[in-house]
Design a protein around this motif. Structure first.
Motif, PDB file in Angstrom:
ATOM      1  N   PRO A  88      -7.638  -5.226  -1.823  1.00  0.00           N
ATOM      2  CA  PRO A  88      -6.451  -5.395  -2.688  1.00  0.00           C
ATOM      3  C   PRO A  88      -6.437  -6.733  -3.416  1.00  0.00           C
ATOM      4  CG  PRO A  88      -5.870  -5.584  -0.364  1.00  0.00           C
ATOM      5  CD  PRO A  88      -7.277  -5.087  -0.406  1.00  0.00           C
ATOM      6  N   GLN A  89      -6.996  -7.772  -2.788  1.00  0.00           N
ATOM      7  CA  GLN A  89      -6.976  -9.083  -3.422  1.00  0.00           C
ATOM      8  C   GLN A  89      -7.883  -9.145  -4.639  1.00  0.00           C
ATOM      9  OE1 GLN A  89      -8.424  -8.314  -0.549  1.00  0.00           O
ATOM     10  NE2 GLN A  89     -10.562  -8.856  -0.906  1.00  0.00           N
ATOM     11  N   ALA A  90      -8.825  -8.200  -4.757  1.00  0.00           N
ATOM     12  CA  ALA A  90      -9.757  -8.200  -5.884  1.00  0.00           C
ATOM     13  C   ALA A  90      -9.371  -7.203  -6.960  1.00  0.00           C
ATOM     14  CB  ALA A  90     -11.174  -7.890  -5.384  1.00  0.00           C
ATOM     15  N   SER A  91      -8.350  -6.396  -6.715  1.00  0.00           N
ATOM     16  CA  SER A  91      -7.929  -5.390  -7.680  1.00  0.00           C
ATOM     17  C   SER A  91      -6.863  -5.964  -8.605  1.00  0.00           C
ATOM     18  CB  SER A  91      -7.376  -4.152  -6.954  1.00  0.00           C
ATOM     19  OG  SER A  91      -6.837  -3.234  -7.868  1.00  0.00           O
ATOM     20  N   ARG A  92      -7.130  -5.903  -9.906  1.00  0.00           N
ATOM     21  CA  ARG A  92      -6.157  -6.438 -10.862  1.00  0.00           C
ATOM     22  C   ARG A  92      -4.863  -5.625 -10.865  1.00  0.00           C
ATOM     23  NH1 ARG A  92      -6.434  -3.457 -15.635  1.00  0.00           N
ATOM     24  NH2 ARG A  92      -8.234  -2.035 -15.799  1.00  0.00           N
ATOM     25  N   ARG A  93      -4.927  -4.377 -10.420  1.00  0.00           N
ATOM     26  CA  ARG A  93      -3.727  -3.543 -10.390  1.00  0.00           C
ATOM     27  C   ARG A  93      -2.835  -3.863  -9.192  1.00  0.00           C
ATOM     28  NH1 ARG A  93      -4.176   0.098 -14.315  1.00  0.00           N
ATOM     29  NH2 ARG A  93      -6.252   0.716 -15.063  1.00  0.00           N
ATOM     30  N   VAL A  97       0.700  -7.690  -5.068  1.00  0.00           N
ATOM     31  CA  VAL A  97       0.779  -7.507  -3.616  1.00  0.00           C
ATOM     32  C   VAL A  97       0.269  -8.779  -2.935  1.00  0.00           C
ATOM     33  CG1 VAL A  97       0.050  -6.110  -1.652  1.00  0.00           C
ATOM     34  CG2 VAL A  97       0.408  -5.036  -3.878  1.00  0.00           C
ATOM     35  N   GLY A  98       1.107  -9.374  -2.147  1.00  0.00           N
ATOM     36  CA  GLY A  98       0.729 -10.611  -1.495  1.00  0.00           C
ATOM     37  C   GLY A  98      -0.312 -10.395  -0.411  1.00  0.00           C
ATOM     38  N   PRO A  99      -0.972 -11.467   0.017  1.00  0.00           N
ATOM     39  CA  PRO A  99      -1.976 -11.364   1.086  1.00  0.00           C
ATOM     40  C   PRO A  99      -1.312 -11.033   2.424  1.00  0.00           C
ATOM     41  CG  PRO A  99      -1.547 -13.657   0.574  1.00  0.00           C
ATOM     42  CD  PRO A  99      -0.807 -12.857  -0.452  1.00  0.00           C
ATOM     43  N   ARG A 100      -2.135 -10.762   3.397  1.00  0.00           N
ATOM     44  CA  ARG A 100      -1.627 -10.457   4.736  1.00  0.00           C
ATOM     45  C   ARG A 100      -0.863 -11.656   5.276  1.00  0.00           C
ATOM     46  NH1 ARG A 100      -5.486  -9.217   9.960  1.00  0.00           N
ATOM     47  NH2 ARG A 100      -3.821  -9.135  11.530  1.00  0.00           N
ATOM     48  N   LEU A 101       0.319 -11.386   5.796  1.00  0.00           N
ATOM     49  CA  LEU A 101       1.186 -12.442   6.287  1.00  0.00           C
ATOM     50  C   LEU A 101       0.785 -12.871   7.694  1.00  0.00           C
ATOM     51  CD1 LEU A 101       4.584 -10.871   5.142  1.00  0.00           C
ATOM     52  CD2 LEU A 101       3.196 -12.564   3.922  1.00  0.00           C
ATOM     53  N   ARG A 102       1.121 -14.083   8.038  1.00  0.00           N
ATOM     54  CA  ARG A 102       0.865 -14.561   9.394  1.00  0.00           C
ATOM     55  C   ARG A 102       1.697 -13.731  10.372  1.00  0.00           C
ATOM     56  NH1 ARG A 102       1.373 -20.880  10.672  1.00  0.00           N
ATOM     57  NH2 ARG A 102      -0.426 -20.801   9.224  1.00  0.00           N
ATOM     58  N   GLY A 103       1.044 -13.168  11.360  1.00  0.00           N
ATOM     59  CA  GLY A 103       1.717 -12.328  12.336  1.00  0.00           C
ATOM     60  C   GLY A 103       1.826 -10.874  11.922  1.00  0.00           C
TER      61      GLY A 103
END
Length: 271
Positions: A88-93, A97-103
């Motif tokens: 997801p972090q590499a998809s421009r669409r 969507v934020g990165p995985r949260l701590r916890g």
């Protein structure tokens, strides 16, 4: 409306699934993959690399396929969905969507990404089904799927066989078929064109794909792909994805060894 999430649908099956690891040593790990045969694919994952499973899941089972998204119009469409869900972090669409949260558990993160994917173009306009294979893993997605994406439970139903096209017996019928016209533009439908036909009994709608798309998009002028519309003939509501499936049934070839395609792409994505 078209078939519900639990109904058998004609055509080939293309799905993107989420595996959950039940091994106490690796519990909580997940894996996203593409398949044309969910039951066979999960057996391959639990059998390890020698049985056709992916190296990321080999030796870490047992794995459970807990959900699958299916209804993609082609393997390429499903594989692009798979790649975006994996990265997801590499998809421009999915830049929103934020990165995985701590916890945040890996499983919860993947469900969060999926929720946004089902609402993002181009996937938001595909006739997809979200199917929970393990109801005890079910969680409500936030945001929820679009209204036209049904929620289903249990294994996918067997693939429906495409009905045989009725043979033309008389010369008059041959002449009539040779001069079949588009219901909307009145132009003759050429032999190489596969018209869209209404599936409702008694409806004679036969139309060019672009003609019916324009008809359906009158209320959504900014879009290129319709979601649904009212049949100009019988006035019943039709899902665009169902019309395309029905159109493809008569020309679609049977898969010979679809899992070969799956393994090839899986290996490429894991390099």
């Amino acid at each position: 409306m078209g078939p519900t999430g639990g109904a058998s649908r004609p055509g080939r099956f293309f799905g993107v699934y989420l595996l959950y690891c039940l091994n106490p040593r690796h519990r909580g790990r997940v894996y996203v993959g593409f398949t044309v045969n969910p039951a066979r694919r999960v057996q391959q994952h639990n059998g390890g690399r020698r049985k056709g499973g992916a190296w990321r899941t080999s030796g870490r089972g047992p794995w459970e396929m807990v959900l699958i998204v299916h209804g993609f119009p082609s393997a390429v469409a499903a594989l692009r969905f798979e790649w975006a869900w994996q990265h997801p972090q590499a998809s421009r669409r999915l830049a929103h969507v934020g990165p995985r949260l701590r916890g945040e558990a890996t499983f919860a993160f993947h469900l969060r990404v999926l929720a946004h994917m089902l609402r993002a173009p181009p996937w938001a306009r595909l006739p997809l089904t979200l199917r929970w294979l393990r109801a005890d893993f079910r969680q409500d997605l936030c945001p929820p799927p679009p209204p036209h994406v049904p929620l289903a439970f249990g294994p996918p139903p067997p693939r429906a066989l495409a009905p045989r096209r009725r043979a033309v017996d008389t010369e008059s019928e041959l002449e009539h078929d040779a001069e079949t016209h588009c219901t909307l533009c009145a132009r003759v439908l050429q032999d190489e064109e596969d018209p869209l036909c209404c599936p409702h009994p008694g409806c004679s709608l036969r139309a060019h794909v672009i003609c019916l798309a324009e008809e359906f998009l009158q209320e959504e002028p900014g879009q290129l792909l319709p979601l649904e519309g009212q049949c100009p003939g019988c006035k019943n509501s039709l899902l665009w994805g169902d019309l395309i499936w029905l159109c493809r049934m008569g020309t679609e070839e049977e898969e010979e060894d679809s899992e070969l395609e799956e393994e090839h792409w899986t290996d490429m994505l894991e390099i």
